[in-house]
Design an enzyme around this catalytic site. Sequence first.
Site, PDB file in Angstrom:
ATOM      1  CG  ASP A 674      -0.494   0.541   2.400  1.00  6.96           C
ATOM      2  OD1 ASP A 674       0.786   0.234   2.587  1.00  6.96           O
ATOM      3  OD2 ASP A 674      -1.083   0.671   3.613  1.00  6.96           O
ATOM      4  CG  LEU A 675       0.617   4.306  -2.904  1.00 13.45           C
ATOM      5  CD1 LEU A 675      -0.506   5.281  -3.589  1.00 13.45           C
ATOM      6  CD2 LEU A 675       1.996   4.315  -3.030  1.00 13.45           C
ATOM      7  CG  ASP A 717      -3.754   2.781   0.105  1.00 17.09           C
ATOM      8  OD1 ASP A 717      -4.522   1.911   0.434  1.00 17.09           O
ATOM      9  OD2 ASP A 717      -2.713   3.332   0.678  1.00 17.09           O
TER      10      ASP A 717
END
Length: 801
Positions: A674-675, A717
């Site tokens: 994920d970001l 994300d």
Amino acid sequence: MHTDTRPPLLSRQRLSVWILLGTLLSALLPLIICLTMIGSYSEHKARQHVLAQLRQEGDDIADELVQRLWFHSSAVRALINWTLLERNQPGASHVNEQRHFAQLQHNNPQFLWLALVSPEGKILQASNPALLGKTLPRLPRQQQQAEVRGPFPSLFGPLPGPRQQRAELLLFIPSPLLDSRWFVAALDWELLIQFLPNMLMQRANWPRSEMLLLDPEYRILFSLPQHDSRQLTPELVAAIRQADAEAKPVAWHHGQRWFSLMVPMMSATNLIIPDWQLVMRESEKNGLREWQLLEDKLVITALLALIVLSGLAYRLSRHLARPLETLQASLEDPAQQSVPEVSGYYEAWLLSRVLAELQTFEREQRLALVSLNQTLELQVGERTAELTNVLQHATHAFISLDPQGLVISWNRMAEQWLGWSAEQRQGQRLPESMLSAEVNLWLRQWLVQLKDPQPSRVSQQREVQLTSAQGETIPAQLVVWSSQAGTHFRLNLILDDIRERKAAQQALQASRHQLQTITDNMPALIAYIDRDLRFQFVNATLRHWYGIEPSQAIGASMASLLAPEVYPLMRTQAEAALQGETRRFERTQWLHGQLRHLHTIMLPEHGDDGTIKGLFVLTQDITTRKQLELDLQQQAFADTLTGLPNRRAMEEQLPAALARADRTGHPLALLFMDLDGFKAVNDTWGHDAGDEVLRQFASRIRAQIRETDQLFRLAGDEFTLLLENLNDAPGDARRIADKILIAMQQPFCLDAAQVVLSSSIGIALHFPGMDRDAEQLLAAADDAMYRAKHSGKNRSCLAGE
């Protein structure tokens, strides 16, 4: 009245002739085979004997010729030694040496001349002064002093100077001296070969055999008897060698055939003789003379045996055929009332008894046939009356005509239909107005055939238009055939009223036209196929889809109309439908340059008795519906923002990947990503900026992985990456994760600003044989990702560490 049934004279061969021929053939065939085998064997032996005699003569001549050459070679050795002694004496000079050579030649008349030759072949000294300064055409190679002792080759060639009348050809026997010069003696050819005629004349088969002496170029050096000096061709020499191996004669220059063989010259001494060959030959006629005499004796013996055998066979045939000839005479004699009993041998006696019994049986059968004929005539009369009654009450009009076209019979139905009574038409011709001119002409042709002694009995039928006596037009089916009653012939006509059938046909045709019109305007291909898989109906869609007119398809087979790639499937489905099962299936086919999806239904038609009469076939184009289904399916498994497979696609593909890993033995890895800081992007610049970050993030990951690796977007994300067929699973997974983290160092370019984000990556590994399903593997990767985020973000973490 008696009828002569005897066969004409000589129309059949008599039994005695067949017995004679059979006996002669039975004895003659083995005799011919034996004579052929004896003749072939004796001829082969005769050929071998001729060649053996020629080989013995050739070997004797070659041995004698070699001995003569060896004798003269020994004389040359003595002359060389004498010359060496003279040259070493005190006071030796050129003049004395020349005189010495002349004296040597005088004392050895078998040599034409003696000479001393330089290494280059120039004559330095000779018994004949005319040879001085001449050059020999051939000379052996230069000898070393260690090779002076020989042996030395004997060369054959022409005299370098003026030739003498008696010495057209000469033999050179050179020998090297110690100072590299040569001593050469020219042997008189006539003295060399003068023993050959005497030697051949002492042979028992002389002058039947002949001898030829050849040089290496196959020129004739000497022959007995004398021949021209023509050169033998290589083809003739090859044929002579081949004939020697097969014991066969050879055709020479003038077409005459000779038994021929070649005897090479070989020496058992240290003398190297010229490469000569002897050819011994004897004509085929002379060589096989004794065999031909034997063959004549065999033929005469066979003829005498055949004459004796023919006489014996003739007597035997006459003895066997005499009783049968007696029976033949009694059968051909009309006055003979019974077959006599003959003697001679058992078979002839038995045949006479059987013929007598058959003759008695024939008389009894003739009497029975007379009685049967009378009974049949009575029955025919009864049947004729009964048939006449049936025809009078038949539901069809029946008319019968004689060969002149006059009415014989005119039943009640003909009276009702046509309006003429039987009394009016009896003995009259058919009314001209009843039938058309064409049909009247056709009936007259039938009447002409009735006058033929053997008229045609084949019936014919056709549709006609009848005109009654009242002028009413009636469509009818006319059937015509001829019949025979004794020696009388008649033409029979049956007329059937087909007005109701014509009306039904018109109604059916209208119904078919209506059905064709309806089906031609339906957006589907409709057809009917019979049990032989032939089209009996098809609508206009066939023309729109395949460019084939429906009228051309009627009666055509399925194999001739369908494409080769489609026919096997359609035939399999049709055969199943013919068993009573309704078939529904889909297929793809190229139509007008486009791949179309077609749906077909095959419905069997059941007859009244329960059998399958054929198939109704309905084919629809479902390409639009199929494309819609594919689009919906793609939307269900794809992320609309990034174009990547979504969570649902991952849930279907991840179990399959685990099964492949267990089957192939290669581990896999699942990366959960994920970001870091993505929520701040949405809060600060809005969701459009966040969507752009997600698209750029997916693009960067795809640039770092293989084409076979699978990237999924789960939600928000969160992304997962599936890596298969790994060798070093932990190392390969970390290398991919590091490449992704490095790619994240570049800022994301948005419309509003540039932002720098990082990613937290969790890695879960699966090795073949591990007891873990897809949900457990995903949970392990998710847990590892959160551990990486809690450890400071912008890093990867391996599950289980």
